[in-house]
Structures are given as structure tokens and as C-alpha cells.
Design an enzyme around this catalytic site. Sequence first.
Site, mmCIF file in Angstrom:
data_model
loop_
_atom_site.group_PDB
_atom_site.id
_atom_site.type_symbol
_atom_site.label_atom_id
_atom_site.label_comp_id
_atom_site.label_asym_id
_atom_site.label_seq_id
_atom_site.Cartn_x
_atom_site.Cartn_y
_atom_site.Cartn_z
ATOM 1 N N GLN A 118 44.585 66.623 49.349
ATOM 2 C CA GLN A 118 45.923 66.039 49.263
ATOM 3 C C GLN A 118 45.946 64.869 48.286
ATOM 4 O OE1 GLN A 118 47.887 65.892 52.982
ATOM 5 N NE2 GLN A 118 49.663 64.768 52.226
ATOM 6 N N ASP A 119 45.374 63.736 48.662
ATOM 7 C CA ASP A 119 45.249 62.659 47.680
ATOM 8 C C ASP A 119 43.875 62.014 47.836
ATOM 9 O OD1 ASP A 119 47.199 59.924 49.154
ATOM 10 O OD2 ASP A 119 45.747 61.256 50.039
ATOM 11 N N PRO A 120 43.457 61.216 46.866
ATOM 12 C CA PRO A 120 42.094 60.677 46.901
ATOM 13 C C PRO A 120 41.871 59.742 48.087
ATOM 14 C CG PRO A 120 43.067 60.475 44.702
ATOM 15 C CD PRO A 120 44.176 60.850 45.629
ATOM 16 N N SER A 176 47.593 65.123 44.514
ATOM 17 C CA SER A 176 47.942 63.841 43.902
ATOM 18 C C SER A 176 46.633 63.231 43.423
ATOM 19 C CB SER A 176 48.631 62.921 44.913
ATOM 20 O OG SER A 176 49.002 61.697 44.325
ATOM 21 N N GLY A 190 48.681 58.267 50.315
ATOM 22 C CA GLY A 190 49.941 58.868 49.905
ATOM 23 C C GLY A 190 50.809 57.996 49.027
#
EC number: 3.2.2.27
Length: 250
Positions: free
Chosen positions: A77-79, A136, A145
Amino acid sequence: MPNDNRLAPAALAAQAAALPAAWRHVLEQPAVARAFASVLGHVEQRLAEGAVVYPATPFRALDQLAPADVRVVILGQDPYHGPGQAQGLAFSVPDDCKCPPSLRNIFNEIAVDYPRPTRHDLSAWTRQGVLLLNTSLTVEDGQPGSHAKRGWETVTDALIAEVARDPSPKVFLLWGAHAQAKQALVPADAGHLVLAANHPSPLSARRPPVPFVGCGHFRQTNAWLQQRGQKPVDWSGEQNNASRQGEFAL
């Protein structure tokens, strides 16, 4: 001291410009270029305001793989949003970092069928054609997020679609609702395999409808690749140990 994985000012644009041509042309598509310009403007503004942004190398997942080289896609999803963690590869952290809970569950699932990985850095997977892509590619310190819905999803959707258009057989591992929403980017008649399960996070790994625990995705991926004349992935990350290669065949 943790690894310094902070993004430097102007680094994002420079890294995008240095991408291999097969990826760079995706960023040059008009809608994608507009989205990336929006992301870039926001990231540079936040850096100028003193925000700490991770990782230092947002496009690292693309650096060693052309779309035709990709054999497996794993979407995150995101780092990671803590210092020293994010490397630009989904789920991966430096070896000297504590193993994050989701990665621990991934390793537990691998260990059902193969030797348990000993390294937290998943670069060895990338070298075997595994694309570890977050949807992302940047995040601010301590704010999960924080760069979602800034344009990254348009960029990474286009990258996923580019991979799916390549005719060489690929496996897409979609864990959790966020990743599974990307299944529409993989045409049903493209000749690829899509495997879905819950996210490996401890919050969801054992929940229905398809628990991550016991999903068998790593074994299924290798079986499918071998049926198409491809080498299995050495999920232990120790592919240089020739004496163990047979353990990854079925």
C-alpha cells in the site's frame, strides 16, 4: 542509528528521469504525467516545509526490472513510515531492522513449504523477477497514508497495467482489499495468474474470506511458473546456495 532513508529535495524528479525507458514511457503518458507532476509538487512542497519523507529511493522497485522481466507482482500500500525502514520495495526493510509484523507473517507462510527467509531485505526476490510495488511510493514520517490520493495511485495503476500488458506469464499476488482492487488492471484473458488472500497484517491474516495464513501462494506461484517452463522463485532469498535449489521445485 537507523539507516538514513530520507528523501532528499529534487531526488524524486531525478530518479524518475533516470528510470529505464520501458518504465519512463509510462510516466510520459499525458494523464500519468499530470498525476506525477501533482505528486512531485506536493512532495517538494512538504520537503521545503521541513517534513521528513521516506524512502530515499521511491522508484527502487523498477530499477532492476523491465516489464518483460517481471514474473511475480506483490502489491503493497504505502511505504513504512518509521525512520530507517522503507527501501522502495514493498514489505522489505534493511536486514538490521526489526522484522515488521506483516513481513513476519509472509515469512511464516513461506516456511510452510520452503526454508524460512533469514534476510529482511527482499532484494534477492527482485533479482529473480519479483516486482515489490507499493501503490503509493512516498510517505511522511509517522503518518501512514499521508501521500495517498495525491496522484500516486494513477501512476502506479499505469505501471501495473503496463506489466499486465506484457505477454510473458506473470503471477499477481493480491493481499487485502486495497491490492485486490487492482485486479481490474489485469485482463482476464492475458494469460496471467491472480491469487488473492487477506493482507498478511496480524489484524487480518487469519480472517475470512481467504485467510493469508495457509493460503499457499508461494507454493502455487512456483508450481504455475514451472508448468510454463520457468524457474521457481527461491523465496528463501538464498539463491546463490546451489545445494538448496532443489528445495524450491515441486
